[in-house]
Design a protein around this motif. Sequence first.
Motif, short mmCIF file in Angstrom:
data_model
loop_
_atom_site.label_atom_id
_atom_site.label_comp_id
_atom_site.label_asym_id
_atom_site.label_seq_id
_atom_site.Cartn_x
_atom_site.Cartn_y
_atom_site.Cartn_z
N VAL A 84 -2.16 -0.46 -17.18
CA VAL A 84 -3.47 -0.72 -16.58
C VAL A 84 -3.54 -2.20 -16.20
O VAL A 84 -3.26 -3.07 -17.03
CB VAL A 84 -4.60 -0.36 -17.55
N ILE A 85 -3.89 -2.46 -14.95
CA ILE A 85 -3.86 -3.82 -14.42
C ILE A 85 -5.26 -4.27 -14.02
O ILE A 85 -5.92 -3.62 -13.20
CB ILE A 85 -2.90 -3.91 -13.22
N TYR A 86 -5.66 -5.38 -14.60
CA TYR A 86 -6.94 -5.99 -14.28
C TYR A 86 -6.70 -7.23 -13.42
O TYR A 86 -5.87 -8.07 -13.76
CB TYR A 86 -7.68 -6.40 -15.56
N SER A 87 -7.42 -7.32 -12.33
CA SER A 87 -7.28 -8.47 -11.43
C SER A 87 -8.54 -9.30 -11.43
O SER A 87 -9.58 -8.90 -11.97
CB SER A 87 -6.94 -7.99 -10.01
N GLY A 88 -8.45 -10.48 -10.78
CA GLY A 88 -9.53 -11.44 -10.87
C GLY A 88 -10.62 -11.30 -9.82
O GLY A 88 -11.64 -11.98 -9.89
N HIS A 89 -10.41 -10.42 -8.81
CA HIS A 89 -11.39 -10.28 -7.74
C HIS A 89 -11.47 -8.82 -7.29
O HIS A 89 -10.50 -8.06 -7.41
CB HIS A 89 -11.01 -11.13 -6.52
N ASP A 90 -12.59 -8.47 -6.72
CA ASP A 90 -12.76 -7.18 -6.05
C ASP A 90 -12.63 -7.41 -4.55
O ASP A 90 -13.61 -7.67 -3.86
CB ASP A 90 -14.13 -6.58 -6.38
N TYR A 91 -11.40 -7.31 -4.06
CA TYR A 91 -11.11 -7.39 -2.62
C TYR A 91 -10.63 -6.04 -2.10
O TYR A 91 -9.91 -5.97 -1.11
CB TYR A 91 -10.01 -8.42 -2.35
N VAL A 92 -11.01 -4.97 -2.79
CA VAL A 92 -10.38 -3.68 -2.56
C VAL A 92 -10.56 -3.18 -1.12
O VAL A 92 -9.61 -2.71 -0.49
CB VAL A 92 -10.87 -2.63 -3.57
N LEU A 93 -11.77 -3.26 -0.58
CA LEU A 93 -11.99 -2.71 0.76
C LEU A 93 -11.21 -3.47 1.82
O LEU A 93 -10.58 -2.86 2.70
CB LEU A 93 -13.47 -2.70 1.09
N SER A 94 -11.23 -4.80 1.77
CA SER A 94 -10.47 -5.56 2.77
C SER A 94 -8.97 -5.34 2.57
O SER A 94 -8.21 -5.25 3.55
CB SER A 94 -10.82 -7.04 2.69
N ASN A 95 -8.54 -5.24 1.33
CA ASN A 95 -7.12 -4.95 1.08
C ASN A 95 -6.74 -3.58 1.61
O ASN A 95 -5.65 -3.39 2.16
CB ASN A 95 -6.83 -5.02 -0.42
N ALA A 96 -7.62 -2.61 1.44
CA ALA A 96 -7.32 -1.26 1.92
C ALA A 96 -7.20 -1.23 3.44
O ALA A 96 -6.32 -0.55 3.98
CB ALA A 96 -8.42 -0.29 1.46
N ARG A 97 -8.05 -1.97 4.13
CA ARG A 97 -7.96 -1.99 5.59
C ARG A 97 -6.63 -2.57 6.05
O ARG A 97 -6.01 -2.05 6.99
CB ARG A 97 -9.14 -2.79 6.16
N PHE A 98 -6.18 -3.63 5.40
CA PHE A 98 -4.89 -4.19 5.78
C PHE A 98 -3.76 -3.24 5.43
O PHE A 98 -2.84 -3.02 6.23
CB PHE A 98 -4.65 -5.54 5.08
N ALA A 99 -3.80 -2.67 4.24
CA ALA A 99 -2.74 -1.75 3.83
C ALA A 99 -2.60 -0.59 4.80
O ALA A 99 -1.49 -0.17 5.14
CB ALA A 99 -3.01 -1.24 2.42
N LEU A 100 -3.72 -0.05 5.28
CA LEU A 100 -3.67 1.04 6.24
C LEU A 100 -3.10 0.59 7.58
O LEU A 100 -2.42 1.36 8.26
CB LEU A 100 -5.07 1.62 6.43
#
Length: 259
Positions: free
Chosen positions: A169-185
Amino acid sequence: MPEIRPEIRTFLCRSDNIGVLMRDPETGACAAIDVPEATAVLRALDETGWRLTDILVTHRHGDHVEGIPEVKAKTNARVTAPARAGSAVPQVDATVREGDVVTVGSLAAAVWETPGHCDDHVTYWFEEAGVAFAGDTLFTLGCGRVLEGPPQVLWRSLSRFLPLPDETVIYSGHDYVLSNARFALAAEPENRNLKDRAALAETARAEGRFLVPTTLGEEKATNPFLRATAPALARAVGMEPGADPAAVFTALREWKNRF
């Protein structure tokens, strides 16, 4: 399965920082991973009734340490910080380097030096608990910006996570999930697992949730910055399959900077 199951509470700090409290149920010892904002951390302590004993700092940036003085004044928690951070972290009681071990009650973590985002960055790997606190090195569906050193340094730091169990289980320091998802796609549009996670991220945001923590298995399947060996990612940056993963990672990180 983890032998020791810590109690963990996550909450938003500032605008997009992730606050984390981890409590050892055997001893009652409790750690904050960084203190981005004193008010949010103190509120979470009040809501849980937990007594803070430790603050584990991942790196020196202000949005991770600025709340330390107020929280330490109110809790007398012990502050542990990377030795390489020098005097940039306030009120430090102990410093750590690669190979050191820190404890929170009966919970023990190996200290990894994981530079790239910044030179002093460390990750806390609680192996028995199956939990890693990655700060701004590894995010859900992303990774930190390279602010100090060449991108290859961050790639080496990220590569250290790959051999860990998929259920880590990995905990990160920021919630950038939506912008990261757009780039990943954009980088890997045919990845079905990624499409599903991006949709889940949208649903979570609509419901006031965020996809932190994540698991290593999920990241290996969907995070382009951990998938630099995948042929699709090499092609996405104009390289041949089998290209040097560090070079693929560097091209992906530079693309994300402009995205």
